[in-house]
Design a protein around this motif. Structure first.
Motif, PDB file in Angstrom:
ATOM      1  N   ARG A 114       0.827  -1.194   0.000  1.00 45.68           N
ATOM      2  CA  ARG A 114       0.000   0.000   0.000  1.00 45.68           C
ATOM      3  C   ARG A 114       0.874   1.262   0.000  1.00 45.68           C
ATOM      4  NH1 ARG A 114      -2.550   0.335   4.987  1.00 45.68           N
ATOM      5  NH2 ARG A 114      -2.940  -1.887   4.667  1.00 45.68           N
ATOM      6  N   ASP A 115       1.905   1.268   0.843  1.00 47.21           N
ATOM      7  CA  ASP A 115       2.791   2.432   0.901  1.00 47.21           C
ATOM      8  C   ASP A 115       3.506   2.659  -0.427  1.00 47.21           C
ATOM      9  OD1 ASP A 115       3.915   1.939   4.355  1.00 47.21           O
ATOM     10  OD2 ASP A 115       2.091   2.820   3.491  1.00 47.21           O
ATOM     11  N   VAL A 116       3.827   1.549  -1.076  1.00 44.82           N
ATOM     12  CA  VAL A 116       4.536   1.658  -2.357  1.00 44.82           C
ATOM     13  C   VAL A 116       3.586   2.180  -3.429  1.00 44.82           C
ATOM     14  CG1 VAL A 116       5.088   0.004  -4.218  1.00 44.82           C
ATOM     15  CG2 VAL A 116       6.502   0.102  -2.159  1.00 44.82           C
ATOM     16  N   ALA A 117       2.342   1.681  -3.427  1.00 50.61           N
ATOM     17  CA  ALA A 117       1.366   2.100  -4.435  1.00 50.61           C
ATOM     18  C   ALA A 117       0.992   3.566  -4.268  1.00 50.61           C
ATOM     19  CB  ALA A 117       0.123   1.218  -4.352  1.00 50.61           C
ATOM     20  N   THR A 118       0.987   4.053  -3.027  1.00 52.55           N
ATOM     21  CA  THR A 118       0.614   5.450  -2.805  1.00 52.55           C
ATOM     22  C   THR A 118       1.819   6.384  -2.838  1.00 52.55           C
ATOM     23  OG1 THR A 118       0.743   5.070  -0.424  1.00 52.55           O
ATOM     24  CG2 THR A 118      -1.439   4.935  -1.440  1.00 52.55           C
ATOM     25  N   GLY A 119       3.002   5.828  -3.191  1.00 53.77           N
ATOM     26  CA  GLY A 119       4.170   6.692  -3.336  1.00 53.77           C
ATOM     27  C   GLY A 119       4.777   7.140  -2.022  1.00 53.77           C
ATOM     28  N   LYS A 120       4.475   6.453  -0.932  1.00 57.09           N
ATOM     29  CA  LYS A 120       5.030   6.841   0.365  1.00 57.09           C
ATOM     30  C   LYS A 120       6.428   6.278   0.570  1.00 57.09           C
ATOM     31  CE  LYS A 120       1.217   7.302   3.666  1.00 57.09           C
ATOM     32  NZ  LYS A 120       0.684   5.958   3.899  1.00 57.09           N
ATOM     33  N   LEU A 121       6.685   5.132  -0.029  1.00 54.23           N
ATOM     34  CA  LEU A 121       7.958   4.444   0.192  1.00 54.23           C
ATOM     35  C   LEU A 121       8.498   3.965  -1.149  1.00 54.23           C
ATOM     36  CD1 LEU A 121       9.774   3.339   2.544  1.00 54.23           C
ATOM     37  CD2 LEU A 121       8.406   1.254   2.447  1.00 54.23           C
ATOM     38  N   PRO A 122       9.810   4.192  -1.404  1.00 52.91           N
ATOM     39  CA  PRO A 122      10.357   3.672  -2.655  1.00 52.91           C
ATOM     40  C   PRO A 122      10.311   2.148  -2.650  1.00 52.91           C
ATOM     41  CG  PRO A 122      11.876   5.252  -1.623  1.00 52.91           C
ATOM     42  CD  PRO A 122      10.834   4.930  -0.613  1.00 52.91           C
ATOM     43  N   PRO A 123       9.914   1.545  -3.771  1.00 54.53           N
ATOM     44  CA  PRO A 123       9.780   0.088  -3.815  1.00 54.53           C
ATOM     45  C   PRO A 123      11.007  -0.694  -3.348  1.00 54.53           C
ATOM     46  CG  PRO A 123       8.767   1.059  -5.740  1.00 54.53           C
ATOM     47  CD  PRO A 123       9.426   2.172  -5.009  1.00 54.53           C
ATOM     48  N   PRO A 124      12.248  -0.283  -3.705  1.00 54.84           N
ATOM     49  CA  PRO A 124      13.362  -1.103  -3.239  1.00 54.84           C
ATOM     50  C   PRO A 124      13.476  -1.148  -1.716  1.00 54.84           C
ATOM     51  CG  PRO A 124      14.170   0.866  -4.393  1.00 54.84           C
ATOM     52  CD  PRO A 124      12.715   0.803  -4.606  1.00 54.84           C
ATOM     53  N   GLN A 125      13.078  -0.056  -1.047  1.00 56.55           N
ATOM     54  CA  GLN A 125      13.122  -0.071   0.414  1.00 56.55           C
ATOM     55  C   GLN A 125      12.104  -1.050   0.970  1.00 56.55           C
ATOM     56  OE1 GLN A 125      15.136   2.185  -0.641  1.00 56.55           O
ATOM     57  NE2 GLN A 125      14.661   4.130   0.333  1.00 56.55           N
ATOM     58  N   ALA A 126      10.924  -1.051   0.374  1.00 54.73           N
ATOM     59  CA  ALA A 126       9.873  -1.978   0.815  1.00 54.73           C
ATOM     60  C   ALA A 126      10.364  -3.416   0.652  1.00 54.73           C
ATOM     61  CB  ALA A 126       8.607  -1.755  -0.006  1.00 54.73           C
ATOM     62  N   ALA A 127      11.002  -3.690  -0.475  1.00 53.05           N
ATOM     63  CA  ALA A 127      11.514  -5.040  -0.719  1.00 53.05           C
ATOM     64  C   ALA A 127      12.559  -5.406   0.335  1.00 53.05           C
ATOM     65  CB  ALA A 127      12.113  -5.137  -2.116  1.00 53.05           C
ATOM     66  N   ALA A 171      18.711   6.721   1.188  1.00 52.18           N
ATOM     67  CA  ALA A 171      18.262   7.903   1.934  1.00 52.18           C
ATOM     68  C   ALA A 171      17.862   9.012   0.968  1.00 52.18           C
ATOM     69  CB  ALA A 171      19.379   8.386   2.870  1.00 52.18           C
ATOM     70  N   LEU A 172      18.672   9.192  -0.067  1.00 51.98           N
ATOM     71  CA  LEU A 172      18.380  10.227  -1.063  1.00 51.98           C
ATOM     72  C   LEU A 172      17.029   9.967  -1.731  1.00 51.98           C
ATOM     73  CD1 LEU A 172      19.377  12.653  -2.873  1.00 51.98           C
ATOM     74  CD2 LEU A 172      20.296  10.914  -4.414  1.00 51.98           C
ATOM     75  N   LEU A 173      16.811   8.733  -2.152  1.00 48.31           N
ATOM     76  CA  LEU A 173      15.569   8.393  -2.865  1.00 48.31           C
ATOM     77  C   LEU A 173      14.345   8.625  -1.976  1.00 48.31           C
ATOM     78  CD1 LEU A 173      16.762   5.198  -4.724  1.00 48.31           C
ATOM     79  CD2 LEU A 173      16.141   7.367  -5.772  1.00 48.31           C
ATOM     80  N   THR A 174      14.460   8.255  -0.702  1.00 46.73           N
ATOM     81  CA  THR A 174      13.330   8.476   0.202  1.00 46.73           C
ATOM     82  C   THR A 174      13.034   9.969   0.321  1.00 46.73           C
ATOM     83  OG1 THR A 174      14.030   6.513   1.416  1.00 46.73           O
ATOM     84  CG2 THR A 174      12.397   7.916   2.473  1.00 46.73           C
ATOM     85  N   THR A 175      14.097  10.786   0.359  1.00 48.25           N
ATOM     86  CA  THR A 175      13.908  12.231   0.489  1.00 48.25           C
ATOM     87  C   THR A 175      13.247  12.828  -0.751  1.00 48.25           C
ATOM     88  OG1 THR A 175      15.909  12.358   1.840  1.00 48.25           O
ATOM     89  CG2 THR A 175      15.089  14.432   0.917  1.00 48.25           C
ATOM     90  N   ILE A 176      13.693  12.412  -1.934  1.00 40.98           N
ATOM     91  CA  ILE A 176      13.194  13.058  -3.157  1.00 40.98           C
ATOM     92  C   ILE A 176      11.895  12.443  -3.681  1.00 40.98           C
ATOM     93  CG2 ILE A 176      15.511  13.762  -3.876  1.00 40.98           C
ATOM     94  CD1 ILE A 176      15.367  11.450  -5.961  1.00 40.98           C
ATOM     95  N   LEU A 177      11.476  11.320  -3.107  1.00 40.74           N
ATOM     96  CA  LEU A 177      10.326  10.583  -3.645  1.00 40.74           C
ATOM     97  C   LEU A 177       9.100  11.456  -3.912  1.00 40.74           C
ATOM     98  CD1 LEU A 177       9.666   7.660  -4.510  1.00 40.74           C
ATOM     99  CD2 LEU A 177       8.602   7.338  -2.286  1.00 40.74           C
ATOM    100  N   GLU A 211      15.696   3.515 -10.296  1.00 41.00           N
ATOM    101  CA  GLU A 211      16.056   4.547  -9.335  1.00 41.00           C
ATOM    102  C   GLU A 211      16.545   5.799 -10.057  1.00 41.00           C
ATOM    103  OE1 GLU A 211      18.822   2.680  -6.636  1.00 41.00           O
ATOM    104  OE2 GLU A 211      17.238   1.524  -5.663  1.00 41.00           O
ATOM    105  N   THR A 212      17.227   5.612 -11.171  1.00 44.04           N
ATOM    106  CA  THR A 212      17.704   6.756 -11.946  1.00 44.04           C
ATOM    107  C   THR A 212      16.531   7.536 -12.536  1.00 44.04           C
ATOM    108  OG1 THR A 212      19.762   5.588 -12.444  1.00 44.04           O
ATOM    109  CG2 THR A 212      19.229   7.466 -13.837  1.00 44.04           C
ATOM    110  N   ILE A 213      15.463   6.833 -12.906  1.00 41.18           N
ATOM    111  CA  ILE A 213      14.256   7.520 -13.376  1.00 41.18           C
ATOM    112  C   ILE A 213      13.780   8.484 -12.291  1.00 41.18           C
ATOM    113  CG2 ILE A 213      11.807   7.245 -13.938  1.00 41.18           C
ATOM    114  CD1 ILE A 213      12.501   4.607 -15.328  1.00 41.18           C
ATOM    115  N   LEU A 214      13.768   8.019 -11.042  1.00 38.55           N
ATOM    116  CA  LEU A 214      13.342   8.877  -9.941  1.00 38.55           C
ATOM    117  C   LEU A 214      14.259  10.093  -9.824  1.00 38.55           C
ATOM    118  CD1 LEU A 214      12.455   6.244  -7.154  1.00 38.55           C
ATOM    119  CD2 LEU A 214      10.939   7.312  -8.820  1.00 38.55           C
ATOM    120  N   ALA A 215      15.558   9.858  -9.972  1.00 38.72           N
ATOM    121  CA  ALA A 215      16.513  10.960  -9.820  1.00 38.72           C
ATOM    122  C   ALA A 215      16.318  12.023 -10.912  1.00 38.72           C
ATOM    123  CB  ALA A 215      17.952  10.428  -9.856  1.00 38.72           C
ATOM    124  N   VAL A 216      16.172  11.597 -12.161  1.00 42.39           N
ATOM    125  CA  VAL A 216      16.010  12.598 -13.229  1.00 42.39           C
ATOM    126  C   VAL A 216      14.669  13.320 -13.089  1.00 42.39           C
ATOM    127  CG1 VAL A 216      17.580  11.423 -14.837  1.00 42.39           C
ATOM    128  CG2 VAL A 216      15.123  10.998 -14.993  1.00 42.39           C
TER     129      VAL A 216
END
Lengths: 325, 325
Positions: A302-315, B40-46, B135-140
């Motif tokens: 749910r967090d991943v689908a709503t953009g709260k958490l990046p998917p790799p972190q959830a994994a 950490a960076l990805l979580t911040t910019i998400l 992850e690079t998609i997120l960064a750009v």
């Protein structure tokens, strides 16, 4: 243990139909005792397996798959072959049964002593249905059947599963035009080693010719699956019947093109694919069986689908939970 | 820690090119400290991501993919858009680099201040390359690019990986005929939301028209991927350039057909697919990293291939080892 259970392998290898039915019931059972018995049986009969030609069949709805399988089965037994028809249908229900392997749709073949028809194992995950079907292929081969047809209805990834467990894969297509054009399910075209345009008779003959030409053009655009094998598009009338012989000729030509080495290599690939498929299923099963993990997975999804958490972190979080368990 | 590292997220969000390059280097690094910093960076910019249109591109060899991407990128920046070009190429070598994202093949675009080109992360398993690209998609996107093109060369399952991480997938095809007919890789046709027949100019124009007609017929045979969206086959000359505008028109029409709800649903699917893809990779990695297991797997694979052991038993043995570990 009864005498019957003791000599089940022997009776199966002797071609006893009741032993075969009993073996398949064991294979399909989920009870741990039956599973252990099935595994022991399979290990015993393994050297007697592998000698049949295994053909996968899929068809668009209304393509006349059952009519074709009946005509094909009758033709093959006429050649002196012994034909088993199995089915992979993860959507079948225990009470209602599957529409595949439905003996009422293949009446003549179901009465043919040289043929054996078995409906799909009843509903469950595709992985379980596919595993049981692979094991049933071994059982029918041990019982002396030299031709195994495995049909699939096209739910989910069932075609891919059937293509992985057979030597060649045939796609049955109804002539196009008008409302009946369902379209080939995406991803199926490139699994085909043989394409059959059925119902090529009477009023539908012109449409059948056009469909065959279209399919040929489409196949021509794609990189070959096996070097040296051009996928034939055959116009057939299962009802007449007409054109059935050319299907078997194509199967034999395919075997000749691959040659014994090619076929043996394909079988080794099938066996390895089965092993890793079961490993993956087992890993994912262990993963989702854990109540803590499956609960966490729901929240994280749910967090991943709503953009709260990046998917790799959830994994990562889920994998960490798994390693602790 | 230097001041630079502290404010990397801020500088990235401000569109600083060097910050973007630094962020991507972090993402691609395998050092644990860098991985932690990247996460950490990805979580911040998400929260600043997700606003671009993500387009996957694959092409048969000789289809002119680089020429097309350059022409397309130039056209899009002419519309005021900011275009990032990424690549998934698991076969790229660190020293040689990938032929994708090769700035020498897209000279004008590489000098265009509104464009950003990044070669594929260097060789490794597809899973790792795909993760780093996602992850690079997120960064750009965080850096303000509103159009992301992800190209793939067609090694293994890279097209499927790219289709899973983009909003729409375009297939670039060279006109057929003669020795150049390579054929579309099996499994690719049905991923396409847009098909482009390139090199539709001069002597190749008749061949381009025929290829377009063939591809149209093939697509017509297949069940639609999205209800209401008919996959267009566009004849384009990237070199002229001619027909580029119609490609962007098709992209916009696709977005309009899916609508905001459809696009949001597709994004949620992408995010979930990423999570489970990483989970599966992680499970299989933990599995094969274990020296005892990978040694047993080799032996069991051999026994399975030679028909000594039924595959499900081999899988069971491996899973038992895994659970003990």
């Amino acid at each position: 243990m009864t005498r019957q259970a003791h000599d089940l392998p022997e009776r199966l290898l002797a071609g006893d139909r009741r032993a075969l039915a009993k073996a398949i019931t064991l294979i399909e059972s989920t009870r741990p005792a039956d599973r252990a018995a099935a595994e022991a049986l399979l290990t015993t009969i393994l050297p007697a397996t592998g000698k049949a030609i295994r053909i996968g069949l899929s068809g668009t709805p209304g393509a006349g798959k059952s009519t074709f399988i009946e005509a094909f089965g009758q033709y093959l037994t006429g050649l002196g072959r012994r034909v088993a028809v199995l089915a992979v249908d993860p959507s079948s229900r225990r009470s209602g049964g599957s529409i595949l392997g439905d003996k009422t749709r293949m009446e003549q073949l179901s009465r043919n002593p040289a043929a054996f028809i078995r409906p799909s194992p009843s509903s469950g995950e595709l992985g379980g249905v596919a595993r049981r079907t692979r094991e049933t292929i071994l059982a029918v081969e041990a019982a002396g059947f030299d031709t195994v047809l495995v049909e699939t209805v096209g739910v989910g990834q069932s075609e891919t599963a059937v293509a992985d467990m057979t030597d060649l894969f045939a796609l049955i297509h109804a002539p196009g035009g008008g409302d009946e054009l369902q379209g080939v399910k995406r991803g199926i075209m490139e699994l085909a080693d043989i394409v059959i345009v059925n119902k090529a008779d009477g009023d539908l003959l012109p449409a059948a010719r056009r469909s065959a030409a279209d399919l040929q053009a489409a196949l021509h655009l794609m990189r070959p699956k096996h070097p040296g094998w051009t996928v034939p598009v055959l116009q057939v009338s299962a009802l007449a019947p007409r054109g059935i012989e050319q299907v078997w000729t194509a199967v034999e030509a395919f075997q000749a093109t691959l040659g014994p080495a090619g076929l043996a290599a394909a079988r080794r690939d099938q066996a390895r694919a089965w092993m890793w498929s079961d490993v993956r299923d087992g890993l994912l099963q262990a993963f989702s069986d854990d109540p803590e993990i499956s609960k966490a997975a729901q929240t994280l999804e749910r967090d991943v689908a709503t953009g709260k958490l990046p998917p790799p972190q959830a994994a990562q979080q889920l994998l960490r939970l798994f390693r602790k368990a």
